[in-house]
Design an enzyme around this catalytic site. Structure first.
Site, short mmCIF file in Angstrom:
data_model
loop_
_atom_site.label_atom_id
_atom_site.label_comp_id
_atom_site.label_asym_id
_atom_site.label_seq_id
_atom_site.Cartn_x
_atom_site.Cartn_y
_atom_site.Cartn_z
N LEU A 146 -59.14 -15.18 -37.28
CA LEU A 146 -57.87 -14.89 -37.94
C LEU A 146 -57.74 -13.44 -38.34
O LEU A 146 -56.62 -12.91 -38.39
CB LEU A 146 -57.71 -15.78 -39.18
CG LEU A 146 -57.65 -17.29 -38.92
CD1 LEU A 146 -57.60 -18.05 -40.23
CD2 LEU A 146 -56.45 -17.64 -38.06
N GLY A 194 -62.51 -5.32 -44.90
CA GLY A 194 -63.68 -4.74 -45.52
C GLY A 194 -64.56 -5.74 -46.22
O GLY A 194 -65.77 -5.55 -46.36
N MET A 195 -63.99 -6.85 -46.68
CA MET A 195 -64.77 -7.82 -47.44
C MET A 195 -65.08 -9.08 -46.66
O MET A 195 -65.66 -10.01 -47.21
CB MET A 195 -64.03 -8.18 -48.74
CG MET A 195 -64.32 -7.22 -49.88
SD MET A 195 -66.07 -7.02 -50.23
CE MET A 195 -66.48 -8.69 -50.72
N TYR A 207 -57.00 -23.46 -45.51
CA TYR A 207 -56.31 -22.75 -44.43
C TYR A 207 -54.81 -22.73 -44.74
O TYR A 207 -54.20 -23.78 -44.97
CB TYR A 207 -56.56 -23.42 -43.08
CG TYR A 207 -55.68 -22.87 -41.96
CD1 TYR A 207 -55.91 -21.59 -41.46
CD2 TYR A 207 -54.63 -23.63 -41.45
CE1 TYR A 207 -55.10 -21.08 -40.45
CE2 TYR A 207 -53.83 -23.12 -40.44
CZ TYR A 207 -54.06 -21.84 -39.95
OH TYR A 207 -53.26 -21.33 -38.95
N VAL A 208 -54.24 -21.55 -44.80
CA VAL A 208 -52.82 -21.39 -45.11
C VAL A 208 -52.08 -21.10 -43.81
O VAL A 208 -52.30 -20.07 -43.16
CB VAL A 208 -52.59 -20.25 -46.11
CG1 VAL A 208 -51.10 -20.13 -46.42
CG2 VAL A 208 -53.38 -20.49 -47.38
N ASP A 224 -57.29 -6.42 -56.82
CA ASP A 224 -56.87 -5.98 -55.48
C ASP A 224 -55.58 -6.70 -55.07
O ASP A 224 -55.46 -7.21 -53.96
CB ASP A 224 -57.98 -6.24 -54.47
CG ASP A 224 -57.76 -5.46 -53.16
OD1 ASP A 224 -57.03 -4.45 -53.18
OD2 ASP A 224 -58.32 -5.86 -52.13
N PRO A 252 -49.86 -6.89 -50.84
CA PRO A 252 -49.19 -7.85 -49.94
C PRO A 252 -50.13 -8.49 -48.93
O PRO A 252 -49.91 -9.64 -48.54
CB PRO A 252 -48.13 -7.00 -49.24
CG PRO A 252 -47.83 -5.90 -50.20
CD PRO A 252 -49.14 -5.59 -50.86
N ASN A 294 -53.05 -9.59 -49.46
CA ASN A 294 -53.82 -10.64 -50.11
C ASN A 294 -52.93 -11.75 -50.66
O ASN A 294 -53.38 -12.54 -51.50
CB ASN A 294 -54.67 -10.06 -51.25
CG ASN A 294 -55.87 -9.29 -50.72
OD1 ASN A 294 -56.30 -9.52 -49.59
ND2 ASN A 294 -56.40 -8.39 -51.54
#
Length: 885
Positions: free
Chosen positions: A15, A19-20, A88-89, A135, A138, A140
């Site tokens: 998907l 960075g994370m 899961y969105v 953080d 948009p 996130n």
């Protein structure tokens, strides 16, 4: 990895990657549901701090159970890799939704409010569990196919009692959405998320970011120091309530923001309800005409003549009623004929017996019997005075003497006076209130605040937030209660940051406002505070200085449309203009009594003379005698002459020019044409070159450019770059201050690439051969003038940056940087030694130095002499009795 089975999850598709973590869509084989798996990137999977942050995300989000927070199902490890199993969105990120709506400018307001409320509720839930997201952006925030918001990625969340992270982690996150305290490694809490949420909401409404910068340093400066982009610039139709919500969430100081996301959600719901009511109101169809208009006593008849007659009577009645309704509506909607006052040919003028000449903008009581004004006494001490306009008796009513005062206004009931003042110890402007009978004053606002005026009902005070002497930035109109609470931004003028004069309408529902187009073009506009509608009143393309809206619905203003600055009047609805005063001016700050019998105004001029004196106070002499406006003076390196910028008389076309004069006052020469704005001449150490700044007459100050002038051949100046002239490092190298993003550039007379000197958000210069640096800092919490050691220099005598004292006039270093000179009180010069910080009073008086904020001075190369201006205001107050018929 697609198709691979990890634990009991089958990988379906990748998907995304950030960075994370790397995220995959997967199938839960046991529970037969679609999930998302988030893995640490391979390169940092073994890095302990990143593993801690990754685990922290899972712990933070798993503690939350809310429909607007992405659900965490599990935390697992397989093959040395940790991963999170999450909901899961099926949808898009808010970033994608904003981008998709960009063709239509912005998201629909109803969708924006719905999504914003859900985001706020998700943050409220997280904050109630001690979790700060840190953080919010948009990327996130997901929106599923049912338009349900899901806030994701708590990888930067800070849990109470969690493992303390490294210093580096405290400033992670996306820079454009960070709060000022987050950028500056300060204390972060829920209010930091509210700031980030405000940026997201601004972007949802406008499709743009409120803070901008061409590079990271510029963006950091903008977030920490600058006000957000005026939202009205992009959405003039926006509800003032929503605009205020966004503005409050973007306050620099966390204490000025919403203190909880819940409070912000409450305000958003209020806007949503009002928006819904308006939408519903617009969709209601007009009802059919009621049969109740027919007489209930008319019997029902069979078909025939009687029935037809009855219908004719009924419709005739309806028609007559409708006719009168239309007449009433037309009467109410048509603009009323504007009353135009004619000038009284027998009006009389008289000067009030004010014993001081340094006078600023006055105020007048509603009955016209009392005038109040700020004035400086013989010691250049500014205070407020109260005078009877008939007898001329006056009294001093303030004794705070904190600095100069710009303007005053008397409350509608005559009991209080509001005024603005410069507090030199705090280095800022303040708005204060004092009783009209005198006593202690109370500060109600501070910062870049100017020109307060009472609303006609006395319940609020309007004032300007902006800059007094420069056109950079924006200017705002604010209102506040007399007790200093409930401050509101009512209008943002993005055309200019120079403080605009304004006046209230008689009903207090509108203001008239001077709008800036260029130095030579300023017009009067009327702005309705409730509807936010604005209309232009004057179309003269001239300079307008002051405005006043009379009780009779006239606008009185100062204009140079006939050459001199005189008073003019016209109806607020527009129409013919009449000239009230016809002298040489400058006529300013008109106010009129409620019955129209007394009109008060000031006549004011700024002028300066150039003085040279020894620092021991001996041999003081005035070398110019004409009453001119001189803004800046500088010795030539050999001290045989003086450079200065000389303003043209205000009654003429305008502009200023660069001049030189011998130290004996003879041999004055014009070095530039004078049909432009010229300022701040700085000669090179050998006297061969001069740098100065220049503006065209129709350009704002922030368009200033620096030119290099050959002192022996001044006819061909050379353009260097945009900015302000600052300082010469040596005979060939000089410094220019950049206005767009505060920084200083190193330039050469040979041309070539310009290099940055010192840090962003400062104006700086080297001292003592580059061992130290003196700089003006614009960064939040550090505003002021400072001295520090240059990079790589270790000097225990200056262990840390040393802040320099404020000055009531111009201040600066001598040519070698051995001393910092400043004006403590009018006529009193002091200096601070570099680097010891030892301060001494120069044992001499310099009459006229520091008598106004426009005073300028320079110290000779040998440190034995000073050249300065005695900048003063020369004014008087005039009453016109019976100005109108």
């Amino acid at each position: 990895m697609i198709g691979q089975i990890i634990s009991h999850y089958k990988m379906l598709e990748k998907l995304g990657e950030g960075g994370m973590g790397v995220v995959y869509k997967a199938e839960d084989i046991k529970l037969k549901r679609t999930v998302a798996l988030k893995f640490l990137p391979k390169g940092i999977a073994a890095h302990e701090p990143e593993r801690v942050r990754f685990l922290q995300e899972a712990q933070a989000a798993s503690a939350l159970n809310h429909p607007n927070v992405c659900t965490i199902y599990d935390i697992l490890e397989e093959g040395g890799q940790q991963f999170i199993v999450m909901e899961y969105v099926d949808g898009v990120t808010l970033r994608e939704k904003i981008a998709g709506a960009r063709d239509a400018t912005t998201l629909q307001l109803s969708d924006t409010l719905t999504s914003a409320i859900q985001i706020g509720e998700a943050l409220q839930e997280a904050h109630s569990h001690g979790i700060v997201h840190r953080d919010v952006k948009p990327e996130n925030i997901m929106i599923n196919r049912k338009n349900q918001v899901k806030v994701m990625d708590f990888g930067l969340a800070k849990l109470k009692g969690s493992l303390k992270l490294t210093k580096t982690s405290s400033t992670v996150g996306t820079l454009a959405y960070m709060a000022p305290e987050q950028i500056q490694s300060g204390e972060i809490d829920a209010r930091s998320d509210i700031f980030s949420f405000g940026i997201v909401l601004f972007e949802m409404v406008t499709g743009r970011l409120p803070f901008r910068g061409e590079h990271e340093a510029a963006l950091v400066y903008s977030i920490v120091n600058e006000e957000p982009e005026p939202i009205e610039r992009y959405r003039p139709d926006l509800s003032p309530l929503l605009s205020n919500i966004i503005q409050r969430s973007l306050e620099k100081d966390p204490n000025d923001r919403y203190q909880s996301a819940g409070d912000m959600v409450i305000e958003l719901r209020r806007v949503q309800k009002r928006t819904t009511k308006v939408s519903r109101g617009l969709s209601v169809e007009a009802p059919a005409v009621s049969t109740a208009l027919a007489s209930p006593e008319v019997p029902v008849r069979k078909k025939g003549t009687g029935e037809k007659s009855s219908k004719k009577i009924m419709w005739a009645g309806i028609g007559i009623a409708g006719f009168f309704i239309i007449i009433a509506i037309v009467y109410l909607l048509l603009p009323k004929q504007q009353k135009h006052l004619t000038l009284n040919p027998d009006m009389t003028f008289r000067v009030l017996p004010v014993p001081m000449t340094q006078i600023q903008s006055p105020g007048l009581s509603r009955d016209g019997n009392w005038a109040t004004f700020p004035a400086a006494d013989a010691n250049s001490t500014w205070d407020i005075y109260f005078m009877n306009t008939t007898s001329g008796e006056y009294r001093r009513i303030t004794f705070d003497s904190v600095g100069w005062i710009n303007g005053v206004d008397i409350s509608p009931d005559g009991s209080q006076i509001v005024y603005d003042r410069y507090n030199s110890s705090a280095e800022q402007m303040e708005i204060a209130i004092v009783s009209s009978v005198g006593g202690s004053s109370k500060k109600i606002a501070e910062g870049n605040v100017f020109f307060p005026r009472w609303r006609p009902d006395g319940q609020r005070i309007g004032y300007i937030h902006g800059s007094l002497y420069t056109q950079a930035g924006v200017s705002e109109f604010w209102t506040i209660k007399p007790n200093g609470t409930d401050g509101r931004c009512e209008l943002i003028d993005s055309a200019s940051g120079e403080a605009r004069r304004f006046s209230w309408s008689p009903d207090g529902q509108s203001i008239c406002w001077i709008k800036y187009f260029s130095e030579q073009c300023k017009e009067v506009f009327i702005h309705a505070l409730s509807t936010k509608k604005t209309r232009q009143v004057t179309f003269d393309k001239k300079v307008i200085r002051n405005v006043y809206w009379t009780h009779d619905d006239q606008i009185i203003y100062t204009s140079n449309k006939n050459g001199n600055y005189n008073l003019w009047t016209m109806p607020a609805q527009g129409g013919s203009v009449s000239q009230i005063t016809k002298g040489t001016g400058t006529d300013l700050s008109a106010m009129i009594s409620q019955d129209g019998s007394k009109l008060l105004y000031s006549q004011m001029q700024h002028f300066s003379h150039i003085w040279i004196a020894r620092l021991d106070g001996k041999a003081s002499r005035q070398i110019t005698s004409d009453d001119a406006e001189i803004w800046h003076v500088s010795f030539t390196p050999d001290a045989k002459g003086v450079l200065f910028d000389f303003a043209q008389p205000e009654a003429l076309k305008g502009g200023s020019c660069l001049c030189s004069i011998d130290r004996n006052g003879k041999n004055r020469k014009k070095l530039t044409s004078g049909e432009e704005w010229i300022g701040w001449p700085v000669p090179s150490p050998d006297g061969r070159w001069i740098i100065y700044q220049r503006n065209a007459l129709d350009e704002p100050n922030d368009s200033s450019t620096v030119y290099l002038l050959d002192a022996e051949n001044p006819s061909s100046p050379k353009l260097v770059r945009k900015g302000w002239a600052d300082h010469w490092v040596d005979e060939t190298t000089f410094l220019i201050d950049d206005l767009s993003t505060p920084r200083t550039w190193i330039c050469s007379i040979e041309g070539g690439e310009h290099r940055k000197f010192f840090e962003d958000s400062t104006y700086a210069r080297p001292l003592q051969g580059g061992k130290y640096i003196g700089y003006l800092d614009f960064r939040r919490g550090k505003v002021g003038k400072w001295i520090c050691t240059a990079p790589g220099v270790n000097d225990p005598s200056l262990p840390s940056p040393m802040k320099l004292p404020p000055s009531i006039a111009e201040s600066g270093f001598d040519r070698d940087g051995r001393f910092f000179y400043y004006v403590k009180n009018a006529g009193e010069l002091r200096r601070v030694a570099v680097p010891t910080g030892e301060e001494e009073v120069i044992p001499a008086e310099f009459p006229g130095l520091g008598t106004s904020p426009f005073s300028s001075f320079d110290i000779s190369t040998d440190g034995k002499e000073i050249v300065y201006t005695d900048s003063r205001i020369s004014g008087k107050l005039v009453i016109i009795d019976n100005p109108f018929n």
